[in-house]
Scaffold this active site. Sequence first.
Site, PDB file in Angstrom:
ATOM      1  N   THR A  42      53.663 -31.677 -42.952  1.00 52.31           N
ATOM      2  CA  THR A  42      55.088 -31.462 -43.186  1.00 52.31           C
ATOM      3  C   THR A  42      55.380 -29.968 -42.998  1.00 52.31           C
ATOM      4  OG1 THR A  42      54.694 -31.261 -45.569  1.00 52.31           O
ATOM      5  CG2 THR A  42      55.374 -33.425 -44.738  1.00 52.31           C
ATOM      6  N   VAL A  44      57.486 -27.426 -44.339  1.00 47.87           N
ATOM      7  CA  VAL A  44      57.513 -26.405 -45.391  1.00 47.87           C
ATOM      8  C   VAL A  44      56.117 -26.191 -45.964  1.00 47.87           C
ATOM      9  CG1 VAL A  44      58.474 -25.755 -47.632  1.00 47.87           C
ATOM     10  CG2 VAL A  44      59.926 -26.892 -45.947  1.00 47.87           C
ATOM     11  N   CYS A  45      55.396 -27.278 -46.196  1.00 51.81           N
ATOM     12  CA  CYS A  45      54.042 -27.181 -46.740  1.00 51.81           C
ATOM     13  C   CYS A  45      53.110 -26.425 -45.794  1.00 51.81           C
ATOM     14  CB  CYS A  45      53.486 -28.575 -47.018  1.00 51.81           C
ATOM     15  SG  CYS A  45      54.431 -29.520 -48.221  1.00 51.81           S
ATOM     16  N   THR A  46      53.297 -26.623 -44.497  1.00 52.24           N
ATOM     17  CA  THR A  46      52.472 -25.917 -43.523  1.00 52.24           C
ATOM     18  C   THR A  46      52.651 -24.416 -43.651  1.00 52.24           C
ATOM     19  OG1 THR A  46      52.564 -27.791 -41.984  1.00 52.24           O
ATOM     20  CG2 THR A  46      51.990 -25.651 -41.054  1.00 52.24           C
ATOM     21  N   LEU A  49      50.980 -23.199 -47.161  1.00 58.07           N
ATOM     22  CA  LEU A  49      49.515 -23.110 -47.190  1.00 58.07           C
ATOM     23  C   LEU A  49      49.001 -22.022 -46.261  1.00 58.07           C
ATOM     24  CD1 LEU A  49      50.030 -25.903 -48.634  1.00 58.07           C
ATOM     25  CD2 LEU A  49      47.676 -26.422 -47.959  1.00 58.07           C
TER      26      LEU A  49
END
Length: 217
Positions: A42, A44-46, A49
């Site tokens: 996804t 935003v998560c990319t 992290l």
Amino acid sequence: MGLRLGDIAPNFVAKTTKGEIDFHKWKEGSWAVFFSHPADFTPVCTTELGAVAKLAGEYAKRGVKEIGLSVNELADHELWIKDIEETQGGKVEYPIIADADRKVSVLYDMLDYQDATNIDKKGLPLTVRSLFIIDPKNVIRTIISYPASTGRNYDEVLRVIDSLQLADRKRIATPVNWRPGDEVIIHVSVSNEEADKLFPGYKVIKPYLRTVKLQDE
């Protein structure tokens, strides 16, 4: 009842991208930033992290270990890490928990109960962007939660860690928008007589508001 500041962070054993870990043993003697993200692959998560990966040196300087979590399977994590490193430029060296059964997410009250769109293909809730700062004694010192739609500010996470660690070393608190090197506030538990010895040259703005520029930090 959910977790609160001052609680002992619950221990758990989980599968991660760095093998199975016992959380308390893994972080023994260290601070930890434990954060959840809603789902692998996804956008935003990319970015999040990747940001954590690029801050690894800053965390290491502060004696902090990072560990992530989502409710995806381990194989998904391992594939997704390649995308993170390709698109964000950081090397993901920290472990990511595969919490497909949601046991750890429930333990830390990370699941999303307010966004009806933040669910998996089975209709089960994903996590919000929960973040816990945990000290070497396994005490929860900070809890921050962001909705799935909003990426976290990891500069703020570092700022909070700096404030917590400084306050543990000195009898101080940090004011609004404080950054390392700025003036700090002398803790209200410190008498003026003690302050004369501990913080020579401090300023009295009000009897309850005394500030000082630390010389050795």
